[in-house]
Design a protein around this motif. Structure first.
Motif, PDB file in Angstrom:
ATOM      1  N   ALA A 143       0.800  -1.051   0.002  1.00 40.83           N
ATOM      2  CA  ALA A 143      -0.195   0.279  -0.171  1.00 40.83           C
ATOM      3  C   ALA A 143       0.572   1.805   0.482  1.00 40.83           C
ATOM      4  O   ALA A 143       2.185   1.170   0.331  1.00 40.83           O
ATOM      5  N   ARG A 144       0.453   2.338  -1.198  1.00 37.91           N
ATOM      6  CA  ARG A 144       1.420   3.235  -0.756  1.00 37.91           C
ATOM      7  C   ARG A 144       0.942   4.570   0.639  1.00 37.91           C
ATOM      8  O   ARG A 144       0.156   4.311   1.049  1.00 37.91           O
ATOM      9  N   SER A 145       2.205   5.035   1.331  1.00 38.49           N
ATOM     10  CA  SER A 145       1.712   5.869   1.882  1.00 38.49           C
ATOM     11  C   SER A 145       1.773   7.009   2.088  1.00 38.49           C
ATOM     12  O   SER A 145       2.172   7.473   1.056  1.00 38.49           O
ATOM     13  N   SER A 146       1.059   7.566   2.680  1.00 38.97           N
ATOM     14  CA  SER A 146       0.786   9.486   2.328  1.00 38.97           C
ATOM     15  C   SER A 146       1.947  10.085   2.820  1.00 38.97           C
ATOM     16  O   SER A 146       1.958  11.521   2.788  1.00 38.97           O
ATOM     17  N   GLY A 147       3.052   9.512   3.402  1.00 41.22           N
ATOM     18  CA  GLY A 147       4.209   9.715   3.385  1.00 41.22           C
ATOM     19  C   GLY A 147       5.274   9.977   4.553  1.00 41.22           C
ATOM     20  O   GLY A 147       5.445   8.423   4.625  1.00 41.22           O
ATOM     21  N   GLU A 148       6.485  10.110   4.660  1.00 35.79           N
ATOM     22  CA  GLU A 148       7.476   9.698   5.530  1.00 35.79           C
ATOM     23  C   GLU A 148       7.246   9.401   6.766  1.00 35.79           C
ATOM     24  O   GLU A 148       8.347   8.431   7.479  1.00 35.79           O
ATOM     25  N   GLU A 149       6.023  10.246   7.441  1.00 36.27           N
ATOM     26  CA  GLU A 149       5.925   9.896   8.824  1.00 36.27           C
ATOM     27  C   GLU A 149       5.366   8.472   9.293  1.00 36.27           C
ATOM     28  O   GLU A 149       4.551   7.752   8.036  1.00 36.27           O
ATOM     29  N   PRO A 150       5.613   7.656  10.061  1.00 37.64           N
ATOM     30  CA  PRO A 150       4.809   6.542  10.366  1.00 37.64           C
ATOM     31  C   PRO A 150       3.239   7.036  10.755  1.00 37.64           C
ATOM     32  O   PRO A 150       2.955   7.695  10.548  1.00 37.64           O
ATOM     33  N   GLY A 151       2.624   5.639  10.568  1.00 33.62           N
ATOM     34  CA  GLY A 151       1.452   5.691  10.373  1.00 33.62           C
ATOM     35  C   GLY A 151       0.946   5.975  11.512  1.00 33.62           C
ATOM     36  O   GLY A 151       1.353   5.790  12.326  1.00 33.62           O
ATOM     37  N   ARG A 152      -0.974   6.642  11.953  1.00 34.59           N
ATOM     38  CA  ARG A 152      -1.226   6.843  12.875  1.00 34.59           C
ATOM     39  C   ARG A 152      -3.054   6.030  12.648  1.00 34.59           C
ATOM     40  O   ARG A 152      -3.197   5.985  11.813  1.00 34.59           O
ATOM     41  N   VAL A 153      -3.414   5.948  13.971  1.00 34.16           N
ATOM     42  CA  VAL A 153      -4.539   5.488  14.205  1.00 34.16           C
ATOM     43  C   VAL A 153      -5.179   5.694  14.989  1.00 34.16           C
ATOM     44  O   VAL A 153      -5.114   7.058  15.775  1.00 34.16           O
ATOM     45  N   GLY A 154      -7.007   6.360  14.401  1.00 33.80           N
ATOM     46  CA  GLY A 154      -7.686   6.796  15.340  1.00 33.80           C
ATOM     47  C   GLY A 154      -7.963   8.664  13.794  1.00 33.80           C
ATOM     48  O   GLY A 154      -7.247   8.746  13.378  1.00 33.80           O
ATOM     49  N   TYR A 155      -8.356   9.424  15.163  1.00 36.13           N
ATOM     50  CA  TYR A 155      -8.285  10.675  14.602  1.00 36.13           C
ATOM     51  C   TYR A 155      -7.838  11.783  15.460  1.00 36.13           C
ATOM     52  O   TYR A 155      -8.552  12.988  16.128  1.00 36.13           O
ATOM     53  N   ALA A 156      -6.069  11.678  15.684  1.00 37.02           N
ATOM     54  CA  ALA A 156      -6.087  12.126  16.692  1.00 37.02           C
ATOM     55  C   ALA A 156      -5.405  13.743  15.861  1.00 37.02           C
ATOM     56  O   ALA A 156      -4.949  13.601  14.091  1.00 37.02           O
ATOM     57  N   PRO A 157      -5.203  15.302  15.712  1.00 37.30           N
ATOM     58  CA  PRO A 157      -4.730  16.220  15.322  1.00 37.30           C
ATOM     59  C   PRO A 157      -3.582  15.835  14.697  1.00 37.30           C
ATOM     60  O   PRO A 157      -2.916  15.600  15.363  1.00 37.30           O
ATOM     61  N   PRO A 158      -3.063  16.566  13.458  1.00 39.40           N
ATOM     62  CA  PRO A 158      -2.165  16.288  12.949  1.00 39.40           C
ATOM     63  C   PRO A 158      -0.825  16.726  14.134  1.00 39.40           C
ATOM     64  O   PRO A 158      -1.521  18.167  14.749  1.00 39.40           O
ATOM     65  N   ILE A 159       0.179  15.981  13.779  1.00 39.19           N
ATOM     66  CA  ILE A 159       1.263  17.192  14.918  1.00 39.19           C
ATOM     67  C   ILE A 159       2.231  18.120  14.584  1.00 39.19           C
ATOM     68  O   ILE A 159       2.626  17.857  13.457  1.00 39.19           O
ATOM     69  N   GLU A 160       2.450  18.738  15.155  1.00 34.64           N
ATOM     70  CA  GLU A 160       2.510  19.807  14.793  1.00 34.64           C
ATOM     71  C   GLU A 160       4.562  19.905  14.936  1.00 34.64           C
ATOM     72  O   GLU A 160       4.731  19.027  16.423  1.00 34.64           O
ATOM     73  N   PRO A 161       5.251  20.444  14.679  1.00 37.43           N
ATOM     74  CA  PRO A 161       6.522  19.842  14.550  1.00 37.43           C
ATOM     75  C   PRO A 161       7.428  21.447  15.816  1.00 37.43           C
ATOM     76  O   PRO A 161       6.648  21.991  16.011  1.00 37.43           O
ATOM     77  N   LEU A 162       7.616  20.422  16.984  1.00 35.04           N
ATOM     78  CA  LEU A 162       8.689  21.562  18.304  1.00 35.04           C
ATOM     79  C   LEU A 162       9.777  22.826  16.958  1.00 35.04           C
ATOM     80  O   LEU A 162      10.159  22.618  15.903  1.00 35.04           O
ATOM     81  N   PRO A 163       9.120  23.757  17.639  1.00 35.48           N
ATOM     82  CA  PRO A 163      10.216  24.653  17.028  1.00 35.48           C
ATOM     83  C   PRO A 163      11.346  24.567  17.936  1.00 35.48           C
ATOM     84  O   PRO A 163      11.999  24.318  18.672  1.00 35.48           O
ATOM     85  N   THR A 164      12.484  25.105  16.888  1.00 35.19           N
ATOM     86  CA  THR A 164      13.862  25.109  17.245  1.00 35.19           C
ATOM     87  C   THR A 164      13.965  26.596  18.342  1.00 35.19           C
ATOM     88  O   THR A 164      13.954  28.023  17.995  1.00 35.19           O
ATOM     89  N   VAL A 165      15.331  25.755  19.089  1.00 35.78           N
ATOM     90  CA  VAL A 165      14.982  26.844  19.951  1.00 35.78           C
ATOM     91  C   VAL A 165      16.595  26.822  19.571  1.00 35.78           C
ATOM     92  O   VAL A 165      17.465  25.624  19.969  1.00 35.78           O
ATOM     93  N   THR A 166      17.588  27.785  20.179  1.00 31.38           N
ATOM     94  CA  THR A 166      18.764  27.769  20.514  1.00 31.38           C
ATOM     95  C   THR A 166      19.150  28.282  21.801  1.00 31.38           C
ATOM     96  O   THR A 166      18.965  28.972  22.506  1.00 31.38           O
ATOM     97  N   VAL A 167      20.290  27.296  21.919  1.00 31.02           N
ATOM     98  CA  VAL A 167      21.136  27.438  23.596  1.00 31.02           C
ATOM     99  C   VAL A 167      22.611  28.535  23.270  1.00 31.02           C
ATOM    100  O   VAL A 167      23.529  27.952  23.069  1.00 31.02           O
ATOM    101  N   ASP A 168      22.193  29.962  22.886  1.00 32.51           N
ATOM    102  CA  ASP A 168      23.255  30.727  22.692  1.00 32.51           C
ATOM    103  C   ASP A 168      23.671  31.323  24.561  1.00 32.51           C
ATOM    104  O   ASP A 168      23.368  31.046  25.524  1.00 32.51           O
ATOM    105  N   ASP A 169      24.621  32.321  24.596  1.00 29.79           N
ATOM    106  CA  ASP A 169      25.003  32.607  25.362  1.00 29.79           C
ATOM    107  C   ASP A 169      24.207  33.903  26.272  1.00 29.79           C
ATOM    108  O   ASP A 169      23.769  33.549  27.662  1.00 29.79           O
ATOM    109  N   PRO A 170      22.930  34.122  26.049  1.00 29.53           N
ATOM    110  CA  PRO A 170      21.879  34.862  25.921  1.00 29.53           C
ATOM    111  C   PRO A 170      21.085  33.719  27.446  1.00 29.53           C
ATOM    112  O   PRO A 170      20.647  34.592  27.891  1.00 29.53           O
TER     113      PRO A 170
END
Lengths: 278, 165
Positions: free
Chosen positions: A30-57
């Protein structure tokens, strides 16, 4: 007699096996809809985590928040009213030093273009301190009795957190991008190392509390409650590992509770978009 | 998803000279304690601190490889030699001042080191040398003087990498 083969037990298992295998092959094709693993049920789409920087401040903001953790901790320790005059004077001096450190770090944060974070680290305030405080005061709901030796435990807590602060500065020195910021953090970390040494000398006594037998090549044996002796010189190099704080009323086996306090990591960093809790 | 902006690992050429100078200072401290121990100040504390300075030199040798000077700073040794032949509180005072001086020197050096490895080593050393200084201040009889135990007013050694002894 017909041409239909007899459905005996062996034949039944052969057909069942072929049917299952076919199902698996169909599913694999079967064709997959994308690279992400399959999901079960009607969970909301996963939002990617924001990228944060550990800088000097972020490093300076995090250490400022740790200084405020120390100020809150010492306010709580003082409120217990269990320390003698000498220990109270020592803690009073520590409070002055930590307030000065917090102010200096906030000022430096501004100088390098960051926004100072002048309140206690939420991770430590909500997750690290409460169980440690409960081990001293007791918690009826959790079935934790109050400590029979609160003065001893409060000094152990002070020693543990001053050691963690020293280790935290040691860690942050390595992470800083701008070398010119390192001396200030080194001075503050060294000051906390001296705080830790002073508490060890007071709690353990001298000369017994000067240097750990581990530094001299011998072994350290915990006491009957499982607590290590506090030493002013506990190791040959500054350590980045968790600091164990052993306190509280002994359990039915006679041992006290141990709390491993770690230096700030990803969950405890105060990132640039964070503001003080309302 | 945290992204960290950290300095490059390794020991750049400009760091090697500074770390080499600090190794000569650590070896001078080791030899000063060694001489004091031979002169009768053979308390476990002094033996432990002497061995710590040896360990700091060893760590620097591991980082610097063949460029490690592996010799003591003679000028520093000569400057402190006489005071380390004293005993009791007088010796402890001298030792506390030497530790404070080394601590101040490492602190200043951290601001000049470019790479992460030297900074990591320096930070792990100075956090314990601060403890040395506090203990020795107490042993010198200044335990009730919080300023003596908790503050460091020592001046750093001049980080003159040409003058390694």
């Amino acid at each position: 007699m017909t041409g239909r083969p007899e459905l005996n037990r062996r034949r039944f298992f052969e057909l069942a096996g072929l049917t299952s295998l076919g199902g698996v092959l169909v599913a694999c094709g079967a064709r997959s809809s994308g690279e992400e693993p399959g999901r079960v049920g009607y969970a909301p789409p996963i939002e990617p985590l924001p990228t944060v920087t550990v800088d000097d401040p972020v490093i300076l903001r995090t250490m400022t928040s740790m200084e405020y953790v120390m100020l809150d901790l010492y306010q709580w320790i003082t409120d217990q009213g269990a320390l003698d005059e000498q220990a109270t004077a020592l803690i009073g001096r520590f409070v002055e030093d930590h307030q000065a450190a917090a102010d200096a770090l906030a000022e430096r944060t501004t100088e390098i273009g960051g926004e100072p974070y002048e309140c206690a680290n939420d991770w430590y305030t909500r997750r690290v301190l409460p169980p440690i405080e409960a081990a001293v005061t007791g918690d009826d709901a959790a079935g934790i009795p109050p400590s029979p030796e609160p003065a001893t435990d409060l000094l152990r807590i002070s020693y543990g957190f001053e050691t963690v602060m020293s280790s935290s500065y040691q860690k942050m020195i390595e992470l800083l991008k701008a070398p010119e910021l390192r001396p200030q953090l080194a001075e503050l970390g060294a000051q906390d190392a001296r705080h830790s040494a002073a508490v060890a000398m007071l709690a353990t006594g001298t000369p017994e509390g000067y240097i750990s037998p581990v530094v001299l090549g011998a072994e350290e044996t915990p006491n009957e409650q499982g607590a290590d002796t506090l030493y002013a010189i506990p190791a040959r190099f500054g350590s980045l590992t968790a600091t164990e704080i052993t306190i509280g009323a002994p359990n039915e086996e006679g041992t006290q509770a141990g709390f491993a306090v770690e230096t700030p990591a990803d969950n405890a960093y105060v990132y640039n978009d964070q503001t003080c809790p309302a | 998803v945290p992204v960290q902006t950290v300095p490059e690992p390794g020991v750049p050429t400009e760091d090697a000279a500074i770390l080499g100078f600090l190794q000569t200072a650590e070896l001078a401290a080791r030899d000063l304690y060694g001489a004091a121990i031979e002169a009768g100040n053979d308390d476990d504390l002094y033996v432990g601190i002497r061995d710590n300075h040896q360990a700091y030199s060893d760590r620097l040798s591991a980082q610097l490889g063949r460029s490690a000077p592996a010799r003591r700073a003679e000028a520093l040794y000569s400057e402190w030699e006489q005071r380390f032949q004293a005993s009791g509180a007088e010796f402890a005072t001298a030792a506390s001042e030497l530790e404070s001086t080394l601590l101040a020197t490492w602190t200043e050096a951290l601001g000049r080191l470019v790479g992460a490895d030297g900074a990591r080593t320096g930070a792990s050393i100075l956090m314990v040398e601060a403890r040395h200084a506090a203990v020795l201040a107490d042993l010198a009889g200044n335990g009730d003087d919080l300023a003596a135990v908790l503050e460091n007013s020592a001046e750093p050694l001049q980080l003159n990498v040409e003058a390694q002894g």
